[in-house]
Design a protein around this motif. Structure first.
Motif, PDB file in Angstrom:
ATOM      1  N   GLN A 198       0.829  -1.189   0.000  1.00 13.15           N
ATOM      2  CA  GLN A 198       0.000   0.000   0.000  1.00 13.15           C
ATOM      3  C   GLN A 198       0.867   1.244   0.000  1.00 13.15           C
ATOM      4  O   GLN A 198       2.004   1.228   0.469  1.00 13.15           O
ATOM      5  CB  GLN A 198      -0.913   0.014   1.233  1.00 13.15           C
ATOM      6  N   VAL A 199       0.307   2.282  -0.580  1.00  9.63           N
ATOM      7  CA  VAL A 199       0.980   3.575  -0.641  1.00  9.63           C
ATOM      8  C   VAL A 199       0.025   4.635  -0.117  1.00  9.63           C
ATOM      9  O   VAL A 199      -1.151   4.668  -0.506  1.00  9.63           O
ATOM     10  CB  VAL A 199       1.405   3.908  -2.084  1.00  9.63           C
ATOM     11  N   GLN A 200       0.504   5.496   0.757  1.00  9.88           N
ATOM     12  CA  GLN A 200      -0.304   6.588   1.278  1.00  9.88           C
ATOM     13  C   GLN A 200       0.270   7.915   0.778  1.00  9.88           C
ATOM     14  O   GLN A 200       1.486   8.120   0.806  1.00  9.88           O
ATOM     15  CB  GLN A 200      -0.321   6.579   2.817  1.00  9.88           C
ATOM     16  N   LEU A 201      -0.627   8.785   0.327  1.00 13.03           N
ATOM     17  CA  LEU A 201      -0.217  10.065  -0.238  1.00 13.03           C
ATOM     18  C   LEU A 201      -0.975  11.199   0.452  1.00 13.03           C
ATOM     19  O   LEU A 201      -2.206  11.117   0.609  1.00 13.03           O
ATOM     20  CB  LEU A 201      -0.509  10.105  -1.737  1.00 13.03           C
ATOM     21  N   VAL A 202      -0.260  12.241   0.834  1.00 12.76           N
ATOM     22  CA  VAL A 202      -0.881  13.395   1.483  1.00 12.76           C
ATOM     23  C   VAL A 202      -0.399  14.667   0.803  1.00 12.76           C
ATOM     24  O   VAL A 202       0.800  14.971   0.830  1.00 12.76           O
ATOM     25  CB  VAL A 202      -0.558  13.448   2.982  1.00 12.76           C
ATOM     26  N   GLU A 203      -1.336  15.395   0.208  1.00 11.73           N
ATOM     27  CA  GLU A 203      -0.987  16.643  -0.468  1.00 11.73           C
ATOM     28  C   GLU A 203      -1.071  17.824   0.511  1.00 11.73           C
ATOM     29  O   GLU A 203      -1.834  17.793   1.477  1.00 11.73           O
ATOM     30  CB  GLU A 203      -1.952  16.931  -1.634  1.00 11.73           C
ATOM     31  N   SER A 204      -0.310  18.858   0.191  1.00 11.15           N
ATOM     32  CA  SER A 204      -0.377  20.116   0.935  1.00 11.15           C
ATOM     33  C   SER A 204       0.081  21.245   0.029  1.00 11.15           C
ATOM     34  O   SER A 204       0.658  21.000  -1.033  1.00 11.15           O
ATOM     35  CB  SER A 204       0.483  20.061   2.198  1.00 11.15           C
ATOM     36  N   GLY A 205      -0.189  22.476   0.460  1.00  7.92           N
ATOM     37  CA  GLY A 205       0.310  23.626  -0.274  1.00  7.92           C
ATOM     38  C   GLY A 205      -0.728  24.380  -1.078  1.00  7.92           C
ATOM     39  O   GLY A 205      -0.413  25.425  -1.660  1.00  7.92           O
ATOM     40  N   GLY A 206      -1.954  23.881  -1.129  1.00 13.42           N
ATOM     41  CA  GLY A 206      -2.991  24.597  -1.856  1.00 13.42           C
ATOM     42  C   GLY A 206      -3.425  25.853  -1.134  1.00 13.42           C
ATOM     43  O   GLY A 206      -3.037  26.098   0.013  1.00 13.42           O
ATOM     44  N   GLY A 207      -4.219  26.659  -1.815  1.00 19.31           N
ATOM     45  CA  GLY A 207      -4.713  27.883  -1.202  1.00 19.31           C
ATOM     46  C   GLY A 207      -5.203  28.866  -2.236  1.00 19.31           C
ATOM     47  O   GLY A 207      -5.380  28.527  -3.415  1.00 19.31           O
ATOM     48  N   LEU A 208      -5.399  30.097  -1.800  1.00 18.96           N
ATOM     49  CA  LEU A 208      -5.870  31.180  -2.666  1.00 18.96           C
ATOM     50  C   LEU A 208      -4.680  32.008  -3.120  1.00 18.96           C
ATOM     51  O   LEU A 208      -3.852  32.424  -2.289  1.00 18.96           O
ATOM     52  CB  LEU A 208      -6.861  32.052  -1.904  1.00 18.96           C
ATOM     53  N   VAL A 209      -4.598  32.253  -4.409  1.00 22.11           N
ATOM     54  CA  VAL A 209      -3.506  33.051  -4.964  1.00 22.11           C
ATOM     55  C   VAL A 209      -4.059  33.936  -6.072  1.00 22.11           C
ATOM     56  O   VAL A 209      -5.032  33.563  -6.752  1.00 22.11           O
ATOM     57  CB  VAL A 209      -2.376  32.128  -5.481  1.00 22.11           C
ATOM     58  N   GLN A 210      -3.456  35.101  -6.244  1.00 20.32           N
ATOM     59  CA  GLN A 210      -3.890  36.008  -7.300  1.00 20.32           C
ATOM     60  C   GLN A 210      -3.366  35.553  -8.654  1.00 20.32           C
ATOM     61  O   GLN A 210      -2.326  34.882  -8.735  1.00 20.32           O
ATOM     62  CB  GLN A 210      -3.397  37.421  -7.006  1.00 20.32           C
ATOM     63  N   PRO A 211      -4.050  35.922  -9.719  1.00 18.26           N
ATOM     64  CA  PRO A 211      -3.530  35.613 -11.061  1.00 18.26           C
ATOM     65  C   PRO A 211      -2.107  36.146 -11.225  1.00 18.26           C
ATOM     66  O   PRO A 211      -1.799  37.276 -10.787  1.00 18.26           O
ATOM     67  CB  PRO A 211      -4.509  36.338 -11.986  1.00 18.26           C
ATOM     68  N   GLY A 212      -1.270  35.310 -11.832  1.00 17.33           N
ATOM     69  CA  GLY A 212       0.138  35.660 -11.993  1.00 17.33           C
ATOM     70  C   GLY A 212       1.016  35.202 -10.855  1.00 17.33           C
ATOM     71  O   GLY A 212       2.252  35.261 -10.960  1.00 17.33           O
ATOM     72  N   GLY A 213       0.408  34.738  -9.788  1.00 16.47           N
ATOM     73  CA  GLY A 213       1.163  34.305  -8.620  1.00 16.47           C
ATOM     74  C   GLY A 213       1.666  32.884  -8.741  1.00 16.47           C
ATOM     75  O   GLY A 213       1.506  32.228  -9.777  1.00 16.47           O
ATOM     76  N   SER A 214       2.273  32.391  -7.652  1.00 19.51           N
ATOM     77  CA  SER A 214       2.874  31.063  -7.629  1.00 19.51           C
ATOM     78  C   SER A 214       2.449  30.301  -6.386  1.00 19.51           C
ATOM     79  O   SER A 214       2.147  30.905  -5.347  1.00 19.51           O
ATOM     80  CB  SER A 214       4.406  31.173  -7.640  1.00 19.51           C
ATOM     81  N   LEU A 215       2.437  28.988  -6.527  1.00 18.75           N
ATOM     82  CA  LEU A 215       2.230  28.082  -5.404  1.00 18.75           C
ATOM     83  C   LEU A 215       3.096  26.858  -5.637  1.00 18.75           C
ATOM     84  O   LEU A 215       3.382  26.494  -6.786  1.00 18.75           O
ATOM     85  CB  LEU A 215       0.767  27.629  -5.306  1.00 18.75           C
ATOM     86  N   ARG A 216       3.483  26.210  -4.533  1.00 16.23           N
ATOM     87  CA  ARG A 216       4.164  24.927  -4.637  1.00 16.23           C
ATOM     88  C   ARG A 216       3.377  23.888  -3.850  1.00 16.23           C
ATOM     89  O   ARG A 216       3.195  24.026  -2.639  1.00 16.23           O
ATOM     90  CB  ARG A 216       5.608  25.000  -4.129  1.00 16.23           C
ATOM     91  N   LEU A 217       2.936  22.879  -4.564  1.00 17.24           N
ATOM     92  CA  LEU A 217       2.244  21.761  -3.934  1.00 17.24           C
ATOM     93  C   LEU A 217       3.253  20.676  -3.556  1.00 17.24           C
ATOM     94  O   LEU A 217       4.217  20.452  -4.281  1.00 17.24           O
ATOM     95  CB  LEU A 217       1.189  21.175  -4.870  1.00 17.24           C
ATOM     96  N   SER A 218       2.974  20.035  -2.437  1.00 17.66           N
ATOM     97  CA  SER A 218       3.807  18.924  -1.987  1.00 17.66           C
ATOM     98  C   SER A 218       2.957  17.678  -1.821  1.00 17.66           C
ATOM     99  O   SER A 218       1.781  17.768  -1.467  1.00 17.66           O
ATOM    100  CB  SER A 218       4.476  19.252  -0.652  1.00 17.66           C
ATOM    101  N   CYS A 219       3.575  16.531  -2.049  1.00 13.32           N
ATOM    102  CA  CYS A 219       2.899  15.246  -1.870  1.00 13.32           C
ATOM    103  C   CYS A 219       3.846  14.345  -1.071  1.00 13.32           C
ATOM    104  O   CYS A 219       4.869  13.911  -1.601  1.00 13.32           O
ATOM    105  CB  CYS A 219       2.573  14.630  -3.216  1.00 13.32           C
TER     106      CYS A 219
END
Length: 120
Positions: free
Chosen positions: A1-22
């Motif tokens: 079995q493999v367990q995956l947990v995402e993080s890093g989402g949210g609200l950002v303005q157009p043109g902005g950046s985010l980094r998601l992690s798993c």
């Protein structure tokens, strides 16, 4: 079995950046490809980016040049760096690990998703 947990989402303005992690745990040595998908209500889940075991990457046309998938094997983590975000990038983003079970069959492992909202 493999367990995956995402993080890093949210609200950002157009043109902005985010980094998601798993963060991955379990039998991750068996995973052949790591993927990020996204889904908006009423639409099918779509592949955003893929990284193969050898390091080769693949991107959807809509994100190529703006998103970068990477992995840190020491930390068992897969990342999705998202730059120059657009409102149409708004979606729930899912981390996926795919294990080939035969030449034509595979097993998918999914996280629960993280919401990314691009809005002013």
């Amino acid at each position: 079995q493999v367990q995956l947990v995402e993080s890093g989402g949210g609200l950002v303005q157009p043109g902005g950046s985010l980094r998601l992690s798993c963060a991955a745990s379990g039998s991750i040595f068996s995973i052949n490809t790591w993927n990020w998908y996204r889904q908006v209500p009423g639409k099918e889940r779509e592949l955003v980016a893929r990284i193969f075991s050898g390091g080769r990457t693949h991107y959807a046309d809509s994100v190529r040049g703006r998103f970068t998938i990477s992995r840190d094997n020491a930390k068992n983590t897969v990342f999705l760096q998202m730059n120059t975000l657009k409102p149409e990038d708004t979606a729930v983003y899912y981390c996926n690990g795919r294990r080939l079970t035969s030449q034509s069959a595979y097993m998918d492992y999914w996280g629960k998703g993280t919401l990314v909202t691009v809005s002013s």
